[in-house]
Design an enzyme around this catalytic site. Structure first.
Site, mmCIF file in Angstrom:
data_model
loop_
_atom_site.group_PDB
_atom_site.id
_atom_site.type_symbol
_atom_site.label_atom_id
_atom_site.label_comp_id
_atom_site.label_asym_id
_atom_site.label_seq_id
_atom_site.Cartn_x
_atom_site.Cartn_y
_atom_site.Cartn_z
ATOM 1 N NE ARG A 1 -23.554 76.562 -4.348
ATOM 2 C CZ ARG A 1 -24.051 76.578 -3.105
ATOM 3 N NH1 ARG A 1 -25.276 76.973 -2.897
ATOM 4 N NH2 ARG A 1 -23.292 76.225 -2.071
ATOM 5 C CB THR A 2 -19.750 72.162 -8.654
ATOM 6 O OG1 THR A 2 -19.475 73.497 -8.263
ATOM 7 C CG2 THR A 2 -18.962 71.832 -9.910
ATOM 8 C CE LYS B 1 -12.184 48.280 -0.535
ATOM 9 N NZ LYS B 1 -12.650 47.391 -1.622
ATOM 10 N NE ARG C 1 -15.648 70.969 -6.319
ATOM 11 C CZ ARG C 1 -16.506 71.924 -5.957
ATOM 12 N NH1 ARG C 1 -17.061 71.896 -4.762
ATOM 13 N NH2 ARG C 1 -16.813 72.911 -6.780
ATOM 14 C CG HIS D 1 -14.660 75.977 -9.814
ATOM 15 N ND1 HIS D 1 -15.321 75.184 -10.732
ATOM 16 C CD2 HIS D 1 -15.437 75.985 -8.700
ATOM 17 C CE1 HIS D 1 -16.443 74.735 -10.179
ATOM 18 N NE2 HIS D 1 -16.534 75.202 -8.959
HETATM 19 C C1 NCD Z 1 -16.848 77.306 -4.886
HETATM 20 C C2 NCD Z 1 -15.770 76.240 -4.882
HETATM 21 O O1 NCD Z 1 -16.041 75.052 -4.613
HETATM 22 O O2 NCD Z 1 -14.661 76.608 -5.214
HETATM 23 N N1 NCD Z 1 -18.135 76.793 -4.870
HETATM 24 C C3 NCD Z 1 -18.722 76.453 -6.064
HETATM 25 O O3 NCD Z 1 -18.247 75.613 -6.791
HETATM 26 N N2 NCD Z 1 -19.820 77.134 -6.422
HETATM 27 C C4 NCD Z 1 -16.626 78.396 -3.896
HETATM 28 C C5 NCD Z 1 -16.357 78.070 -2.462
HETATM 29 O O4 NCD Z 1 -16.339 76.922 -2.040
HETATM 30 O O5 NCD Z 1 -16.169 79.035 -1.728
#
Ligand code: NCD
Length: 308
Positions: free
Chosen positions: A59-60, A88, A109, A137
């Site tokens: 999703r993100t 590398k 991320r 997040h």
């Molecule tokens: C979450 C995350 O990556 O922290 N997912 C997200 O971004 N919607 C929650 C999770 O991984 O449980």
């Protein structure tokens, strides 16, 4: 749209960097993005978003990319660092100092806490923290707030429970901080070993009323918003510890029927077995609406930070 607050060029690293006024403004701009998300626009034409994902995501990453495309911009990036020069041995700062030449903004991320902050120290272009280890997040917290406001018409005055892995879950760290700016009652429900990080509790306990408990059934009848999370298996140092708490909370039709009629159920997703699929068709289930809201909130953030 009228600009009343300054977002242009800002990094989005921690939700703690935002005031209530700024958060309200982001939510307002997100609302304005709803029709644009359906129709499309060229507000960010010729702007490039790089999505650098060193950890799995559905999703993100895709919602950041879709948000950019809906605003007329373009995207580059990777979803697997193993196919990049990181394999590398290249370090994060060199990766950032490279990508800043290709993109106007970077969504990052990374499994390490502090990674987004580090990246921002090196980057000439704004960094959006799309998840920094178990730490934060912030963009998820903004879409969670947006969902609560959209579904309940307000945030103030609500009783909100965060349930599940409050220790390793980064979404709940950012969301608890964001909620502490509002006049709410916060319930933190987790097994003892997965209690909310002390640092987070200490930073908000003077602003908001907090009840910590293990028992979900007890609090269900009182609350307005139930935000449940996945137990973050991959972040446990010891697999035996994970086995002890695996599947600890499960929401099914019985759980839903013991809550208020207008209770809403949220989840950042992905879910494992925390929510039975039979719940998906109830009016309380709002986790797929939450996914749509991720688009409009991320559109708002790209729009604001790129100063369109
Ligand atoms: C979450 C995350 O990556 O922290 N997912 C997200 O971004 N919607 C929650 C999770 O991984 O449980």
């Amino acid at each position: 749209m009228v600009f009343s607050l300054k977002f242009t060029g800002r990094n989005i690293i921690s939700i703690e960097d935002f005031s209530r006024k700024e958060i309200n403004y982001i939510l307002q701009v997100s609302r304005n993005m709803e029709p644009i998300a359906s129709k499309g626009s060229d507000i960010l034409k010729r702007k490039i978003l790089a999505t650098l994902f060193f950890e799995p995501s559905t999703r993100t990453r895709l919602s950041f990319e879709a948000a950019m495309l809906k605003l007329g911009g373009s995207t580059i990036g990777f979803a697997d660092a193993d196919i990049t020069s990181v394999k590398k041995g290249e370090n994060l700062s060199d990766t950032i100092r490279t990508i800043e030449n290709y993109a106007d903004i970077i969504a990052l991320r990374h499994p390490l806490e502090g990674s987004a902050k580090l990246a921002a120290e090196f980057s000439r272009v704004p960094i959006l923290n799309a998840g920094s280890g178990a730490e934060e997040h912030p963009t998820q917290a903004l879409m969670d707030l947006y969902t609560i406001q959209k579904e309940k018409g307000r945030i103030d005055g609500l009783k909100i429970a965060l349930v599940g892995d409050l220790r390793y879950g980064r979404t709940v760290h950012s969301l608890a901080c964001a909620l502490s700016l509002f006049d709410i009652e916060l319930y933190l429900i987790s097994p003892e070993s997965l209690r909310m990080r002390k640092g987070v509790v200490d930073s908000i306990k003077n602003q908001v009323s907090i009840t910590e408990d293990k028992n979900l059934d007890k609090i269900i009848p009182q609350i307005d918003v139930l935000y449940i999370t996945r137990i973050q298996k991959e972040r446990f140092p010891d697999p035996a510890e994970y086995s002890k708490v695996k599947g600890v909370y499960k929401i099914d039709l019985k759980t839903i029927s013991s809550g208020k009629n207008d209770l809403i159920l949220l989840h950042p997703l992905p879910r494992l077995d925390e929510i039975a699929s039979e719940v998906d068709d109830t009016p309380q289930a709002k986790y797929f609406q939450q996914v749509w809201n991720g688009i409009v909130v991320r559109m708002a953030l790209l729009f604001l930070v790129l100063g369109a």
